[in-house]
Write a protein that holds these residues in place. Structure first.
Motif, short mmCIF file in Angstrom:
data_model
loop_
_atom_site.label_atom_id
_atom_site.label_comp_id
_atom_site.label_asym_id
_atom_site.label_seq_id
_atom_site.Cartn_x
_atom_site.Cartn_y
_atom_site.Cartn_z
N GLY A 1 -72.92 -36.53 5.39
CA GLY A 1 -72.49 -35.33 6.10
C GLY A 1 -71.76 -34.33 5.21
N GLY A 2 -71.87 -34.51 3.88
CA GLY A 2 -71.22 -33.60 2.94
C GLY A 2 -72.20 -32.67 2.26
N LYS A 3 -71.71 -31.94 1.27
CA LYS A 3 -72.53 -31.02 0.47
C LYS A 3 -72.26 -31.25 -1.01
CE LYS A 3 -72.81 -27.24 3.85
NZ LYS A 3 -72.58 -25.80 4.10
N ILE A 4 -73.24 -30.92 -1.85
CA ILE A 4 -73.08 -31.04 -3.30
C ILE A 4 -73.61 -29.77 -3.94
CG2 ILE A 4 -75.32 -32.23 -3.58
CD1 ILE A 4 -73.98 -33.85 -5.85
N TRP A 5 -72.92 -29.28 -4.96
CA TRP A 5 -73.35 -28.05 -5.62
C TRP A 5 -72.86 -28.06 -7.07
CZ3 TRP A 5 -69.35 -28.53 -2.25
CH2 TRP A 5 -68.10 -28.07 -2.64
N VAL A 6 -73.36 -27.09 -7.85
CA VAL A 6 -72.97 -26.99 -9.26
C VAL A 6 -72.75 -25.53 -9.63
CG1 VAL A 6 -75.40 -26.91 -10.00
CG2 VAL A 6 -73.62 -27.59 -11.63
N GLU A 7 -71.77 -25.31 -10.48
CA GLU A 7 -71.52 -24.00 -11.09
C GLU A 7 -71.55 -24.21 -12.59
OE1 GLU A 7 -67.73 -23.28 -9.39
OE2 GLU A 7 -68.53 -22.26 -7.62
N SER A 8 -72.26 -23.35 -13.31
CA SER A 8 -72.39 -23.59 -14.74
C SER A 8 -72.73 -22.30 -15.49
CB SER A 8 -73.49 -24.64 -15.01
OG SER A 8 -73.55 -24.97 -16.37
N GLU A 9 -72.37 -22.30 -16.76
CA GLU A 9 -72.71 -21.20 -17.65
C GLU A 9 -72.95 -21.77 -19.04
OE1 GLU A 9 -70.85 -16.95 -19.23
OE2 GLU A 9 -69.94 -17.99 -17.52
N VAL A 10 -74.07 -21.39 -19.64
CA VAL A 10 -74.41 -21.92 -20.96
C VAL A 10 -73.30 -21.62 -21.95
CG1 VAL A 10 -76.02 -21.71 -22.91
CG2 VAL A 10 -76.90 -21.77 -20.57
N GLY A 11 -72.88 -22.66 -22.66
CA GLY A 11 -71.83 -22.52 -23.66
C GLY A 11 -70.43 -22.70 -23.12
N LYS A 12 -70.29 -22.74 -21.78
CA LYS A 12 -68.96 -22.86 -21.19
C LYS A 12 -68.80 -24.10 -20.31
CE LYS A 12 -67.86 -17.94 -21.29
NZ LYS A 12 -67.38 -16.77 -20.50
N GLY A 13 -69.87 -24.84 -20.10
CA GLY A 13 -69.76 -26.09 -19.34
C GLY A 13 -70.25 -25.99 -17.91
N SER A 14 -70.11 -27.10 -17.19
CA SER A 14 -70.59 -27.21 -15.82
C SER A 14 -69.52 -27.84 -14.94
CB SER A 14 -71.86 -28.06 -15.75
OG SER A 14 -72.87 -27.55 -16.59
N ALA A 15 -69.53 -27.47 -13.66
CA ALA A 15 -68.63 -28.08 -12.68
C ALA A 15 -69.47 -28.53 -11.48
CB ALA A 15 -67.56 -27.09 -12.24
N PHE A 16 -69.61 -29.84 -11.32
CA PHE A 16 -70.30 -30.41 -10.17
C PHE A 16 -69.27 -30.77 -9.12
CE2 PHE A 16 -73.58 -30.88 -13.32
CZ PHE A 16 -74.78 -30.88 -12.61
N SER A 17 -69.54 -30.36 -7.88
CA SER A 17 -68.61 -30.66 -6.77
C SER A 17 -69.39 -31.24 -5.60
CB SER A 17 -67.90 -29.39 -6.30
OG SER A 17 -67.15 -28.80 -7.35
N PHE A 18 -68.74 -32.16 -4.87
CA PHE A 18 -69.33 -32.63 -3.63
C PHE A 18 -68.20 -32.96 -2.65
CE2 PHE A 18 -68.77 -36.60 -5.99
CZ PHE A 18 -68.36 -37.52 -5.03
N THR A 19 -68.54 -32.90 -1.36
CA THR A 19 -67.56 -33.15 -0.31
C THR A 19 -67.98 -34.33 0.56
OG1 THR A 19 -68.65 -31.56 1.17
CG2 THR A 19 -66.83 -30.74 -0.19
N LEU A 20 -66.97 -34.99 1.12
CA LEU A 20 -67.18 -36.04 2.12
C LEU A 20 -66.34 -35.67 3.33
CD1 LEU A 20 -66.82 -39.22 -0.14
CD2 LEU A 20 -68.95 -38.19 0.68
N PRO A 21 -66.92 -35.61 4.53
CA PRO A 21 -66.15 -35.20 5.71
C PRO A 21 -65.15 -36.25 6.16
CG PRO A 21 -68.36 -35.86 6.35
CD PRO A 21 -68.33 -35.89 4.85
N VAL A 22 -63.93 -35.81 6.40
CA VAL A 22 -62.88 -36.71 6.89
C VAL A 22 -63.19 -37.16 8.31
CG1 VAL A 22 -60.43 -36.86 7.50
CG2 VAL A 22 -61.13 -35.74 5.38
N ALA A 23 -63.83 -36.29 9.09
CA ALA A 23 -64.14 -36.60 10.48
C ALA A 23 -65.02 -37.83 10.61
CB ALA A 23 -64.83 -35.42 11.16
N ALA A 24 -65.80 -38.15 9.54
CA ALA A 24 -66.70 -39.30 9.58
C ALA A 24 -65.94 -40.61 9.62
CB ALA A 24 -67.61 -39.28 8.35
N SER A 25 -64.63 -40.56 9.31
CA SER A 25 -63.84 -41.78 9.29
C SER A 25 -63.37 -42.20 10.68
CB SER A 25 -62.62 -41.62 8.37
OG SER A 25 -61.78 -40.60 8.85
N SER A 26 -63.51 -41.30 11.66
CA SER A 26 -63.02 -41.62 13.00
C SER A 26 -64.08 -42.33 13.82
CB SER A 26 -62.61 -40.33 13.70
OG SER A 26 -63.69 -39.43 13.77
#
Length: 366
Positions: free
Chosen positions: A341-366
Motif C-alpha cells: 500500500g506504499g509508493k516508491i520513487w527516485v530522484e537523481s542527477e548525473v554526477g550528483k547521485g540518486s535518492a530512492f524513497s519508499f513509503t509504508l502506510p501506518v494504517a496497515a498496522s491496524s
C-alpha cells in the motif's frame, strides 16, 4: 462467480434504474452518488467494472477516473456522459476509460457494452495468467540444472573428484561466479513472475522500524567499508510500528543499497533516513513511514528515470551505459512496496547521485 459493477452517478433515479437492470442481468451491483463515495466503496468492493458519470459534485468523473486508474489499474471504466460532454468523454478514453455511453442511456445497449467489456477483460486475464504460469514453470525448470552445475563446480574445486591445478581452480571459480549470477537472475525472474501473477502472499507482522533499519545497516556497513564509503543513518524517534513483511521489505532495502554502493565513488557517503510522513490521500490525511537512501554517486540519466522500475528498462534503453541500475531488483521492489500500500520513487542527477524513497502506510498496522 458474478461480475461486480459499481455505478457512480449523482442522479438517484438513473442510479437505481441501472442497478436494478444490471442485477436482473446477473451482475453484483453497488452504487455511489459521487467520486469520493466511489473510492471508499472500492476499498471493500472488488469491482470488475465501474460505470462512471462525468459531471458530479465533490469529485467529478475525470478526477475519479484518474484515481481509479492509479489505484485500481485492473478495473475497467465506462464513462456516462451527456451529449454536451462528448469531447470530454473522448479525453477520458485517452486517460484510461474503456468506453463511454451518452445519456439518455438505452439499457439494452448498456448491458451489451458491459458484457463485451467484461468478456474482453476475462480473456485478457486468462491469457495473462497462462503466460505467467508458463514463465514461472520455465524458470523453475532452469533453476534445478543450474543449481546442480553450481554444486558440481564446488565439489570439483574442493578436490572431492581428484586433484585440481591452480589454473583449473581459477577457471572453475570463474565458472562458479557466472553460475551464481545466473541463479540470482533466475530467482529474480521467479519472484517477478509470482508478483505479476498475484500469487505472492505477504506475511505481515507489526515490527519496530528502528530495529529493522539497524539490522539492514549492519550488513552494509561492512560492504561500504570495503569501498571506503560511509553510511550515515538517521532514524526518527518514536516511529509507529508498521505491519509489513520483513523479508520482502528487506529485499527492497537490499536492492537499493546494493545499487547505492555499486554506483557510489570511493570515499563517498550514503545517507539512510527513516522518518514519518503525512500525505493527503483522497482528501484524507494518512500517516506513512518513509525510507530514503541517498548516495552521491554517478547518478541516473534523465531519459532513464521514468523507466527505473520497469522490467523492460534494458530493452527500452539499449544504449551502452555505465550508469544503468539493477533492473529486475527495482521492478520487484516496486511490486513489494505497492503490495504493502506504499509508493516508491527516485530522484537523481548525473554526477550528483540518486535518492530512492519508499513509503509504508501506518494504517496497515491496524
Amino acid at each position: 462467480m458474478k461480475d461486480k459493477i459499481l455505478v457512480v452517478d449523482d442522479e438517484d433515479s438513473l442510479r437505481m434504474t441501472l442497478k436494478m437492470r444490471l442485477q436482473s442481468s446477473g451482475f453484483d451491483v453497488e452504487t455511489a452518488a459521487d467520486g469520493e463515495e466511489a473510492l471508499e466503496i472500492l476499498k471493500r468492493f472488488s469491482a470488475d467494472l465501474v460505470l462512471l458519470d462525468i459531471n458530479m459534485p465533490k469529485m467529478d468523473g475525470i478526477e475519479t477516473l484518474g484515481n481509479i486508474a492509479e489505484i485500481y489499474p485492473t478495473i475497467e471504466v465506462i464513462m456516462l456522459t451527456g451529449f454536451a460532454d462528448f469531447s470530454t468523454a473522448i479525453e477520458c478514453l485517452k486517460k484510461g476509460a474503456e468506453d463511454y455511453l451518452v445519456k439518455p442511456i438505452e439499457v439494452t445497449e448498456l448491458i451489451t457494452r458491459v458484457k463485451s467489456t467484461l468478456r474482453a477483460k476475462t480473456s485478457e486475464r486468462a491469457y495473462h495468467e497462462l503466460q505467467q504460469q508458463y514463465m514461472s514453470t520455465f524458470f523453475h525448470d532452469l533453476l534445478g540444472p543450474i543449481m546442480t552445475v553450481d554444486s558440481t563446480i564446488e565439489h570439483v574445486i574442493e578436490g572431492k573428484s581428484g586433484a585440481v591445478s591452480k589454473e583449473q581452480a581459477v577457471l572453475l571459480r570463474y565458472a562458479g561466479e557466472l553460475s551464481d549470477k545466473m541463479l540470482a537472475r533466475i530467482k529474480e525472474m521467479i519472484d517477478l513472475s509470482l508478483f505479476e501473477s498475484g500469487l505472492v502472499n505477504l506475511e505481515r507482522k507489526p515490527l519496530d522500524i528502528g530495529i529493522f533499519a539497524d539490522m539492514m545497516c549492519i550488513r552494509y556497513e561492512i560492504l561500504a567499508k570495503a569501498k571506503d564509503i560511509t553510511l550515515v543513518k538517521k532514524v526518527d524517534k518514536n516511529l509507529p510500528a508498521v505491519n509489513f513483511d520483513f523479508d520482502k521489505v528487506a529485499q527492497v532495502v537490499n536492492n537499493i543499497l546494493d545499487n547505492a554502493i555499486k554506483y557510489s565513488l570511493r570515499e563517498g557517503k550514503i545517507h539512510i533516513t527513516v522518518s514519518k510522513k503525512v500525505d493527503e490521500v483522497h482528501g484524507k490525511k494518512e500517516e506513512f513511514v518513509m525510507f530514503t537512501i541517498k548516495d552521491n554517486g554517478v547518478g541516473i540519466p534523465a531519459d532513464e528515470l521514468p523507466l527505473v522500475f520497469n522490467k523492460y528498462k534494458e530493452q527500452l534503453t539499449p544504449k551502452p551505459s555505465d550508469l544503468k541500475t539493477t533492473v529486475l531488483g527495482l521492478a520487484i521492489s516496486k511490486h513489494i512496496v505497492e503490495a504493502h500500500g506504499g509508493k516508491i520513487w527516485v530522484e537523481s542527477e548525473v554526477g550528483k547521485g540518486s535518492a530512492f524513497s519508499f513509503t509504508l502506510p501506518v494504517a496497515a498496522s491496524s
